[in-house]
Write a protein that holds these residues in place. Structure first.
Motif, PDB file in Angstrom:
ATOM      1  N   LYS A  75      -6.898 -21.437  20.134  1.00 22.54           N
ATOM      2  CA  LYS A  75      -6.585 -22.942  20.263  1.00 22.54           C
ATOM      3  C   LYS A  75      -5.027 -22.731  19.433  1.00 22.54           C
ATOM      4  N   ARG A  76      -4.290 -23.828  19.656  1.00 20.92           N
ATOM      5  CA  ARG A  76      -3.163 -23.825  19.088  1.00 20.92           C
ATOM      6  C   ARG A  76      -3.375 -24.223  17.400  1.00 20.92           C
ATOM      7  N   PRO A  77      -2.184 -23.857  16.497  1.00 24.80           N
ATOM      8  CA  PRO A  77      -2.251 -24.112  15.071  1.00 24.80           C
ATOM      9  C   PRO A  77      -2.333 -25.599  15.051  1.00 24.80           C
ATOM     10  N   GLN A  78      -2.939 -26.119  14.187  1.00 25.83           N
ATOM     11  CA  GLN A  78      -3.014 -27.612  13.697  1.00 25.83           C
ATOM     12  C   GLN A  78      -2.940 -28.009  12.298  1.00 25.83           C
ATOM     13  N   LEU A  79      -1.738 -28.628  12.268  1.00 26.37           N
ATOM     14  CA  LEU A  79      -1.464 -29.000  10.832  1.00 26.37           C
ATOM     15  C   LEU A  79      -2.620 -29.649   9.989  1.00 26.37           C
ATOM     16  N   ILE A  80      -3.026 -29.422   8.898  1.00 23.78           N
ATOM     17  CA  ILE A  80      -4.150 -29.955   8.194  1.00 23.78           C
ATOM     18  C   ILE A  80      -3.805 -30.449   6.947  1.00 23.78           C
ATOM     19  N   ILE A  81      -2.564 -29.911   6.104  1.00 23.86           N
ATOM     20  CA  ILE A  81      -2.013 -30.554   5.152  1.00 23.86           C
ATOM     21  C   ILE A  81      -0.647 -30.067   4.933  1.00 23.86           C
TER      22      ILE A  81
END
Lengths: 114, 114
Positions: free
Chosen positions: B42-48
Motif C-alpha cells: 500500500k501507499r504510505p499514510q500519514l498517522i501524525i
C-alpha cells in the motif's frame, strides 16, 4: 475527489527502453513530487515541483526527467531504463502554507527493468 | 542535505504493550516531522505529524515528541493492537520556498503479537 492517481500500477521494461509514469491530482495542490522506494530503504526524492512550469531535482534525479505544464499533472520520464531503476515509484502532492503540510501519496507504480 | 536515521529496524511487542520508534535528523533548518504507516503493498499514510514550534503532540493512542536541541523525535504507540502491525517511517522536511521535500528514515517493521 480522486486524490492522487498514478498509472500504470505495474510495468515491466527491458534495459534501454523509455517510458513515462503518469501522476495526476485533483486537489489543486501546488507542490508535487516523485519518490522511489527500494527494499529496506525509505522513500527517496527524485524530482519535485512547486508549481506549474517549475521543477527541481531531489536526492536521486539521474536517469529521470519531469515537466509540469499544468497544476494537475506531473509525469516522470525514464529516458533509458536500467535494472537499477527497478523500484516502486510514488507520486505525492501537498499544499504547503496551510495549517498542515500533509503530503498525499498516490497508490504507486511497481516497475521492473530486466 | 538532510539525513534521517531511524531505529530500530524491527520491533516486536505483545498486544497491549507500548512501542517506541526513534529518529534523528541532521539539518537544523528542518521544521516539519511526519510519521507514515505503510502496510504491505500500500501507499504510505500519514498517522501524525509535528511542527518545530511544538514539543509534543498526541492523537488517541499515538504520540510524537520532538527535541530540537538534540535533533531527535520519537513515535509512541500505546495499547498496541494487531492492526498496528506495519512499517513505520519517520521523515523530516526543511520546508521553505513552497517546497515540502521529505527526507525519510529507513523504516521500522512493527509486529504486534496477539
Amino acid at each position: 475527489n480522486a486524490g492522487v492517481t498514478q498509472t500504470p500500477k505495474f510495468q515491466v521494461l527491458k534495459t534501454g527502453q523509455s517510458m513515462t509514469l503518469q501522476c495526476a491530482q485533483d486537489m489543486n495542490h501546488e507542490y508535487m513530487s516523485w519518490y522511489r522506494q527500494d527494499p529496506g530503504m525509505g522513500l527517496r526524492l527524485i524530482h519535485y515541483s512547486v508549481g506549474a512550469g517549475i521543477t527541481d531535482q531531489g536526492e536521486v534525479p539521474n536517469g529521470y526527467n519531469v515537466s509540469r505544464s499544468t497544476t494537475e499533472d506531473f509525469p516522470l520520464r525514464l529516458l533509458s531504463a536500467a535494472p537499477s531503476q527497478t523500484s516502486v515509484y510514488f507520486c505525492a502532492s501537498s499544499y504547503p502554507g496551510q495549517a498542515t503540510y500533509e503530503q498525499y501519496f498516490g497508490p504507486g507504480t511497481r516497475l521492473t527493468v530486466t | 542535505g538532510e539525513n534521517v536515521e531511524q531505529h530500530p529496524s524491527t520491533l516486536s511487542v505483545q498486544e497491549g504493550d507500548s512501542a517506541v520508534i526513534k529518529c534523528t535528523y541532521s539539518d537544523s533548518a528542518s521544521n516539519y516531522f511526519p510519521w507514515y504507516k505503510q502496510e504491505l503493498g500500500k501507499r504510505p499514510q500519514l498517522i501524525i505529524d509535528i511542527r518545530s514550534n511544538v514539543g509534543e503532540k498526541k492523537d488517541q493512542r499515538i504520540a510524537v515528541t520532538l527535541n530540537k536541541t538534540a535533533k531527535h523525535f520519537s513515535l509512541h504507540i500505546t495499547e498496541t493492537q494487531p492492526e498496528d502491525s506495519a512499517v513505520y517511517f519517520c521523515a523530516a522536511s526543511p520546508g521553505g520556498g513552497g517546497a515540502n521535500n521529505l527526507f525519510f528514515g529507513t523504516g521500522t517493521r512493527l509486529t504486534v503479537i496477539p
